[in-house]
Design an enzyme around this catalytic site. Structure first.
Site, PDB file in Angstrom:
ATOM      1  N   ASP A  46       0.844  -1.201   0.000  1.00  0.00           N
ATOM      2  CA  ASP A  46       0.000   0.000   0.000  1.00  0.00           C
ATOM      3  C   ASP A  46       0.878   1.250   0.000  1.00  0.00           C
ATOM      4  O   ASP A  46       1.567   1.539   0.979  1.00  0.00           O
ATOM      5  CB  ASP A  46      -0.918   0.023   1.224  1.00  0.00           C
ATOM      6  N   TYR A  51       3.187   9.984   0.535  1.00  0.00           N
ATOM      7  CA  TYR A  51       4.129   9.420   1.503  1.00  0.00           C
ATOM      8  C   TYR A  51       5.571   9.789   1.141  1.00  0.00           C
ATOM      9  O   TYR A  51       6.486   9.605   1.942  1.00  0.00           O
ATOM     10  CB  TYR A  51       3.965   7.897   1.630  1.00  0.00           C
TER      11      TYR A  51
END
Ligand SMILES: NC(=O)c1ccc[n+]([C@@H]2O[C@H](COP(=O)([O-])OP(=O)(O)OC[C@H]3O[C@@H](n4cnc5c(N)ncnc54)[C@H](OP(=O)(O)O)[C@@H]3O)[C@@H](O)[C@H]2O)c1
Length: 325
Positions: A46, A51
């Site tokens: 994921d 991020y």
């Protein structure tokens, strides 16, 4: 026991039930975590543009494909960030993610939040005093969903879905396009069971992926793994409390994506146990004792998003609601 079960999505593709989360997995740590995970048997990763660690993950994918796994054995998810919600920005954002990862397709691409930011290079565009995130009030979730449908129709991505969508958001995009998302990725753990959303998703064949299944541990409150009710159950199975929380999510039919950069935890989180009904009930009862806790609320971020996404107390007084049309 590595059950490594897969679940068939509404478009016929299969998602492995346990995946590795990568939010807050730092540079210098995340590549190693991904490599350990794939070697330990994880087939579901994921990821997300926001991020800001996809290039390092791309490097580690090169180390495991094809020596450990074939590309088609992996299920790789990433997410469209909020600064690229405008229909004419979506394909370029998707291509950039592919480039960062060194891949030529994703298994699943999600709209990360039902919230559009001012489009542009800035991932988090801020007001001049820096306190707030600048939202784009022109682009609706339907506009963005249509662009994801087009990506899938063009054969660029296998499955498409959403994240942090409420029942009303899911209804808005499905009614407007006739296409239900394959997946809604939501915060889900024993302190946030979201029974209404689970019932809706089951009825409409939308798969739920549970994020922050261990409660993330960011809040400064007691970690869910540290509640005695969870550790008592864990003792019965000679297991780790995190394994109990993951098994709780699995028993509810979710795919579950615990994050870790710690070798031993990456491995034990993948080592699944099957919860007996009575133990499932013990963990479920935490909610009745402690009440609802939602850890991830953007109205509380710095800079905050002035929008009510979930109808939570902490979002009261927000200037905006989700733009559904
Ligand atoms: N769609 C969204 O908006 C959204 C939002 C949040 C998260 N997510 C996804 O969901 C994934 C998981 O959620 P999360 O990262 O928020 O939180 P989480 O998986 O619930 O918790 C991660 C924390 O638990 C620790 N941990 C991992 N295994 C453990 C174990 N066996 N025992 C005790 N502690 C353990 C980790 O530490 P170490 O790493 O130090 O081991 C880390 O501090 C994310 O990484 C991301 O991929 C998506």
């Amino acid at each position: 026991m590595s059950l490594n079960k897969t679940i068939t999505l509404n478009d016929g593709n299969k998602i492995p039930q346990i995946g590795l989360g990568t939010w807050l997995s730092k540079p210098g740590e995340v590549g190693n975590a991904v490599e350990i995970a794939v070697k330990a048997g994880y087939r579901h990763l994921d990821l997300a543009k926001i991020y800001q660690n996809q290039p390092e993950i791309g490097e580690s994918l090169k180390k495991v494909i094809p020596s450990v796994v074939k590309r088609e054995e992996l299920f790789i998810t990433s997410k469209l960030w909020n600064n690229a919600h405008r229909a004419d920005k979506v394909e370029a954002a998707y291509d950039e993610t592919l480039k960062e990862l060194g891949l030529d397709y994703l298994d699943l691409y999600l709209i990360h939040w039902p919230v559009a930011f001012a489009p542009g290079a800035d991932l988090v565009p801020k007001t001049s005093d820096g306190s707030q995130t600048v939202l784009d009030r022109e682009t609706s979730i339907v506009d963005t969903w249509k662009a994801l449908i087009a990506l899938q129709k063009a054969g660029k991505v296998k499955s498409i879905g959403v994240s942090n969508f409420t029942i009303a958001d899911l209804e808005a995009i499905t009614n407007a396009t006739g296409v239900a998302p394959a997946v809604n990725q939501i915060e889900a753990h024993p302190l946030l069971p979201q029974d209404d959303l689970v019932a809706y998703a089951n009825k409409h064949n939308i798969h739920l992926t549970a994020y922050s299944p261990l409660g993330n541990n960011l809040s400064g409150k007691t970690k869910i793994v540290d509640y005695p009710q969870v550790s008592e159950v864990a003792k019965k199975y000679n297991a780790d409390p995190a394994q109990v929380l993951i098994a709780w999510g699995v028993k509810r039919g979710y795919s579950v994506i615990p994050k870790s950069v710690t070798d031993t935890r990456i491995k034990s989180n993948f080592d699944q146990l099957e919860l007996k009904d009575e133990d499932y009930e013990t963990v479920t009862s935490l909610y009745k004792e402690l009440g609802k806790v939602r850890f991830n609320i953007p109205k509380t971020y710095q800079p905050f998003w002035d929008i009510d996404i979930f109808g939570e107390e902490a979002e009261k007084g927000a200037k905006y609601t989700v733009k559904r049309e």
